[in-house]
Design an enzyme around this catalytic site. Structure first.
Site, PDB file in Angstrom:
ATOM      1  N   SER A 109       0.836  -1.206   0.000  1.00 54.48           N
ATOM      2  CA  SER A 109       0.000   0.000   0.000  1.00 54.48           C
ATOM      3  C   SER A 109       0.871   1.256   0.000  1.00 54.48           C
ATOM      4  CB  SER A 109      -0.971  -0.038   1.189  1.00 54.48           C
ATOM      5  OG  SER A 109      -1.894   1.023   1.125  1.00 54.48           O
ATOM      6  N   HIS A 218      -8.426   1.652  -0.584  1.00 52.63           N
ATOM      7  CA  HIS A 218      -8.383   0.665  -1.663  1.00 52.63           C
ATOM      8  C   HIS A 218      -9.790   0.224  -2.061  1.00 52.63           C
ATOM      9  CE1 HIS A 218      -4.066   0.544  -1.402  1.00 52.63           C
ATOM     10  NE2 HIS A 218      -4.142   0.326  -0.111  1.00 52.63           N
TER      11      HIS A 218
END
Length: 333
Positions: A109, A218
Site C-alpha cells: 500500500s 483501496h
C-alpha cells in the site's frame, strides 16, 4: 525448512526489500536509529525540511493520536523506512558485503512510495510531500459516505467470491488487502462492511472485525483521492526504476517511470494482493525478504505465504544494534 531457519544475508543469493504501510507506525520509531547513524539522521532532517515542520519530533515523541492521523503516519513511515534503508546500505558498503542489487523492492500500500524512493523513481523529498497529500486526500475522499474496513480471518480463499457477492448487495464492497492465506481486509460502505462480518462468519471465518477507521482505503470510495493524486503526480519527476518493482493489485512488473506514476493513482481504488506479490518474488528465486521500516507486520505475513523463505525485520527489538541483524542469524519472530 521453515521461515525460522538459521541463515545469514551475507550468504544469500537473491533478496528482496519490502516496505510496510500504514499501521506499522509507533511513537519512537527510528529515534535510536537516527542517534546511531548519521545517514539515518540526515533522512529525518531532509524529511523535516520537505514539509517545513518537525516530522521527526512527531515520529519520536508523539502524541500517538497525532502520529496515527493518515496525513502524518504516511510521511513518518516513509522517512523511517528510508532511514533504515540508507543506514543498511552504509553498513553493507562499509563491510564490503558485496550483496549487489536486490531482486525486487515491494511496498504494501503506502509502502509503494518507499519502494519507489528505494528504486530511484522519485526523490525522498517528493515522496514525503506526496504521501502527506495522499493522506489528506484519502481522509477527504468519499465525504458524505460512511466508509469502513474490516479484517476477515480464517475464511477459505475459495469462499471469497460468495462473500463479495453477498456483501455487495448492501453497498460498495471489495477486498482491500489480501495479506496472507485466510487473511483479508475488506473495504467499502459501512453498511456493506458491517453486513460482511456476519456473512463471513456464516461462510466459516474464525473472526470478522470491523476496524476503527473512517477511510475506506483501496475501494471505489477513494475515487476522489485518486483523481486528486493524478493531478499532483503530473507535476513530479518520475525516473525509470533501478530495482524491479511490482504493482500492488496484480504483481505485474513496473518497468517505467510512467507506469509507476499510474500505479500510485490506480492503487488507491484497487486492492493490494500481497500474497501474489510474495509468491511471484519467491517463484523468481527470492529466498530472503528484508522488511525495511518499523515493525514486523510484513515479516509475519511472508512467513505464512512463503514458509521456506527467510524473513528478516530490520526493526528487531531483540537486537542491541538493529543494523547488525542482517549479518547474524535471523531472529525468530
Amino acid at each position: 525448512m521453515n521461515g525460522h531457519r538459521e541463515g545469514s544475508l551475507g550468504v544469500m543469493h537473491r533478496y528482496a526489500l519490502v516496505f510496510p504501510g500504514q499501521g506499522s507506525q509507533s511513537v519512537g520509531m527510528g529515534q535510536a536509529l537516527a542517534h546511531a547513524s548519521s545517514v539515518a539522521a540526515a533522512v529525518f532532517a531532509e524529511s523535516d525540511a520537505a514539509l517545513g515542520e518537525s516530522l521527526s519530533d512527531l515520529a519520536w515523541n508523539g502524541p500517538a493520536d497525532a502520529l496515527d492521523r493518515t496525513e502524518n503516519a504516511q510521511p513518518a513511515l516513509l522517512a523511517t523506512s528510508i532511514a533504515y534503508l540508507r543506514a543498511l546500505r552504509e553498513r553493507w558498503d562499509a563491510s564490503d558485503a558485496g550483496l549487489g542489487q536486490p531482486a525486487f523492492a515491494a511496498g504494501h500500500s503506502m509502502g509503494q512510495y518507499s519502494a519507489l524512493v528505494a528504486a530511484g523513481v522519485i526523490s525522498l523529498a517528493d515522496g514525503i510531500r506526496l504521501v502527506r497529500e495522499r493522506g489528506r486526500l484519502m481522509q477527504a475522499s468519499g465525504s458524505g459516505r460512511d466508509g469502513a474496513m474490516a479484517a476477515i480471518i480464517g475464511l477459505d480463499d475459495a469462499r471469497l467470491p460468495e462473500l463479495l457477492a453477498a456483501a455487495a448487495a448492501h453497498g460498495t464492497f471489495g477486498v482491500a488487502n489480501r495479506n496472507a492465506p485466510g487473511q483479508v481486509v475488506v473495504s467499502g460502505d459501512r453498511a456493506a462492511i458491517e453486513a460482511s462480518a456476519d456473512i463471513a462468519k456464516s461462510l466459516g471465518a474464525r473472526k470478522a472485525i470491523v476496524l476503527p477507521v473512517s477511510v475506506a482505503a483501496h475501494s471505489p470510495l477513494m475515487a476522489e483521492a485518486a483523481e486528486g493524486m493524478r493531478e499532483v503526480l503530473a507535476g513530479v519527476v518520475f525516473s525509470d526504476p533501478t530495482i524491479r518493482l511490482l504493482a500492488n493489485a496484480d504483481a505485474r512488473p513496473l518497468t517505467t517511470g510512467d507506469a509507476c506514476r499510474a500505479e500510485l493513482v490506480d492503487h488507491l481504488t484497487a486492492g493490494v494482493d500481497w500474497v501474489r506479490a510474495v509468491e511471484r518474488m519467491a517463484a523468481e528465486g527470492v529466498t530472503t525478504f528484508i522488511e525495511v521500516g518499523p515493525g514486523r507486520v510484513l515479516t509475519g505475513l511472508i512467513k505464512r505465504i512463503a514458509p521456506d523463505a527467510e524473513a528478516v525485520p530490520l526493526d528487531d527489538p531483540a537486537a542491541a544494534d538493529r543494523l547488525a541483524v542482517p549479518f547474524a542469524s535471523a531472529t525468530p519472530a
